[in-house]
Scaffold this motif. Structure first.
Motif, PDB file in Angstrom:
ATOM      1  N   GLU A   9     -53.411  27.344  -2.815  1.00 32.23           N
ATOM      2  CA  GLU A   9     -52.674  28.362  -2.089  1.00 32.23           C
ATOM      3  C   GLU A   9     -53.242  28.489  -0.677  1.00 32.23           C
ATOM      4  O   GLU A   9     -54.431  28.226  -0.452  1.00 32.23           O
ATOM      5  CB  GLU A   9     -52.771  29.708  -2.805  1.00 32.23           C
ATOM      6  N   PRO A  10     -52.453  28.919   0.316  1.00 33.67           N
ATOM      7  CA  PRO A  10     -52.970  29.068   1.686  1.00 33.67           C
ATOM      8  C   PRO A  10     -54.151  30.036   1.749  1.00 33.67           C
ATOM      9  O   PRO A  10     -54.193  31.050   1.045  1.00 33.67           O
ATOM     10  CB  PRO A  10     -51.767  29.625   2.449  1.00 33.67           C
ATOM     11  N   GLY A  11     -55.119  29.675   2.603  1.00 32.86           N
ATOM     12  CA  GLY A  11     -56.244  30.564   2.860  1.00 32.86           C
ATOM     13  C   GLY A  11     -57.295  30.602   1.781  1.00 32.86           C
ATOM     14  O   GLY A  11     -58.073  31.547   1.707  1.00 32.86           O
ATOM     15  N   ARG A  12     -57.386  29.554   0.949  1.00 33.57           N
ATOM     16  CA  ARG A  12     -58.356  29.569  -0.145  1.00 33.57           C
ATOM     17  C   ARG A  12     -59.601  28.732   0.132  1.00 33.57           C
ATOM     18  O   ARG A  12     -60.541  28.756  -0.680  1.00 33.57           O
ATOM     19  CB  ARG A  12     -57.710  29.041  -1.431  1.00 33.57           C
ATOM     20  N   GLU A  13     -59.645  28.006   1.238  1.00 33.00           N
ATOM     21  CA  GLU A  13     -60.807  27.156   1.526  1.00 33.00           C
ATOM     22  C   GLU A  13     -61.651  27.786   2.639  1.00 33.00           C
ATOM     23  O   GLU A  13     -62.006  28.948   2.545  1.00 33.00           O
ATOM     24  CB  GLU A  13     -60.345  25.732   1.866  1.00 33.00           C
ATOM     25  N   THR A  14     -61.953  27.028   3.685  1.00 37.02           N
ATOM     26  CA  THR A  14     -62.872  27.500   4.722  1.00 37.02           C
ATOM     27  C   THR A  14     -62.403  28.800   5.360  1.00 37.02           C
ATOM     28  O   THR A  14     -63.223  29.676   5.682  1.00 37.02           O
ATOM     29  CB  THR A  14     -63.051  26.404   5.793  1.00 37.02           C
ATOM     30  N   SER A  15     -61.100  28.957   5.543  1.00 36.20           N
ATOM     31  CA  SER A  15     -60.586  30.170   6.173  1.00 36.20           C
ATOM     32  C   SER A  15     -60.856  31.420   5.342  1.00 36.20           C
ATOM     33  O   SER A  15     -60.843  32.533   5.866  1.00 36.20           O
ATOM     34  CB  SER A  15     -59.071  30.048   6.413  1.00 36.20           C
TER      35      SER A  15
END
Length: 410
Positions: A34-40
């Motif tokens: 899903e968007p925004g689940r890693e480094t961000s």
């Protein structure tokens, strides 16, 4: 209609998709999560409009000796993995001379100047204002000499770039944060930055805006990207996806993909950790403890502590030694409560040796574009570099001279 596949659902990728969509492109955003689940997701949640100078590598022998001996919490390294970083680190050291750092700062500051304004537009359109506080953050110093040096640097930034700050004495800091220890020399309160109570949530809000405006989000494997007769294709859970252009916005995973197409783009990969704490005393604004190499910020899940840089291999297990030191130092300042998660989160910051993002067309593949390598500031700079890239892709006059960021500089 022009079409694009944007690979990567972090702040940079989602912002790129939005800016292309705004220009009438048909855009599909592809990520494995899903968007925004890693480094961000894992940063300190600060939109750093004051960060007009990129982080250079220390060059004085005393600081390098402290890092080598493990006597600083800013940087830690795993000796068995250091060979992976040797080449990029040497180039980073070379680019960190005062004259080269000044050149990088000029190009960096042009992007930072657009950061808050570009976020502001997206925050408003995504109805995400409830996540934002516009009151700055505080940079704490435990040593009076270090505080005076930091004030001198801040004065330079105000003179050269108009950055606004306020110096807080120890008593003023104690009044601003009443539950903080009251015997500290003071702090710098950076006034312009905005803070975010849920960084991953802000990326998700931007992604929701993208979908409401007609964009498509798909799960897929970016490593399946291939050049096709019609442009570019990638495999997703819904099958093969084709578009005329593709944007690589995969953060630290970008060079691995681009290597398949013959591009060798060096990155210094800096792992960072975070943990949330609840049940302690409240913190008003984010606080960066300069002497101990960490930041702590009030967030929806509690107080989040984020660490400096660990140089290790991408697949190495978690070794949250820096987090342990940071937690102990934070407990010496105020009651942060107890850990929320059983294990710390960790992720990787993609830092180029010359401290500038990789932004623009791949030199030998028509329709392939890049937007990654923002170092510690992908969360801050995502919408700004997305605008610049979309302008280039759409054949518009660029808001900023893009030549310092071009991929072929490597």
């Amino acid at each position: 209609m022009k079409s694009a596949i944007v690979l990567g659902g972090g702040m940079v990728g989602v912002s790129t998709a939005l800016h292309l969509q705004r220009r009438g492109w048909s855009v599909t955003l592809v990520d494995r999560k899903e968007p925004g689940r890693e480094t961000s997701y894992g940063n300190a949640g600060i939109i750093q409009s004051e960060a007009v100078r990129p982080y250079p590598m220390p060059r004085d022998l005393a600081t390098l000796a402290r890092i080598a001996a493990g006597r600083t919490n800013d940087v830690r390294y795993r000796l068995s993995s250091l060979h992976r970083h040797a080449g990029p680190l040497l180039r980073y050291w070379w680019h960190s001379t005062p004259e080269r750092h000044r050149e990088a700062t000029l190009a960096w500051a042009r992007l930072i100047a657009y950061a808050a304004a570009e976020h502001d537009t997206l925050i408003s359109e995504a109805h995400a204002g409830n996540l934002i506080r516009r009151a700055g953050y505080r940079l704490l110093h435990r040593d009076p000499v270090a505080l005076e040096q930091a004030i001198a640097t801040a004065e330079e930034n105000r003179r050269d770039y108009g950055v606004q700050f306020r110096v807080l004495s120890g008593s003023e800091l104690a009044k601003a944060e009443p539950l903080l220890r009251d015997d500290l020399p003071g702090a710098i309160h950076w006034l312009a930055p905005w803070t975010v109570s849920d960084p991953g949530g802000l990326v998700s809000a931007y992604a929701g805006l993208f979908e409401r405006l007609g964009g498509t989000l798909l799960r897929g494997d970016a490593q399946t990207l291939t050049q096709a007769a019609s442009g570019w294709s990638v495999h997703t859970e819904q099958g093969r996806l084709d578009a005329a252009t593709a944007v690589v916005a995969l953060g630290p995973w970008s060079p691995e993909l681009l290597r398949r197409f013959g591009y060798q783009i060096p990155l210094v990969l800096k792992r960072g950790y975070h943990m949330h704490y609840q049940g302690g005393t409240p913190l008003d604004l984010p606080l960066v403890d300069a002497a101990n190499g960490y930041a702590m910020a009030p967030m929806a899940k509690g107080i989040r502590i984020t660490t400096g840089a660990e140089l290790t291999s991408p697949d190495a297990p978690a070794t949250p030694i820096q987090l342990g030191h940071a937690e102990a130092a934070a407990r010496g300042l105020l009651d942060i409560g107890t850990r929320v998660e059983p294990e710390p989160w960790f992720g990787t910051r993609p830092c180029t040796p010359d401290m500038l993002p990789v932004l623009g067309p791949a030199p030998h593949h028509r329709g392939l574009w890049t937007n990654f390598g923002h170092g510690h500031q992908g969360f801050t700079l995502g919408p700004a570099t997305a605008r610049l890239l979309a302008e280039m892709m759409n054949g518009e006059a660029s808001s900023v001279d893009a030549s310092p960021y071009r991929p072929d500089r490597f």
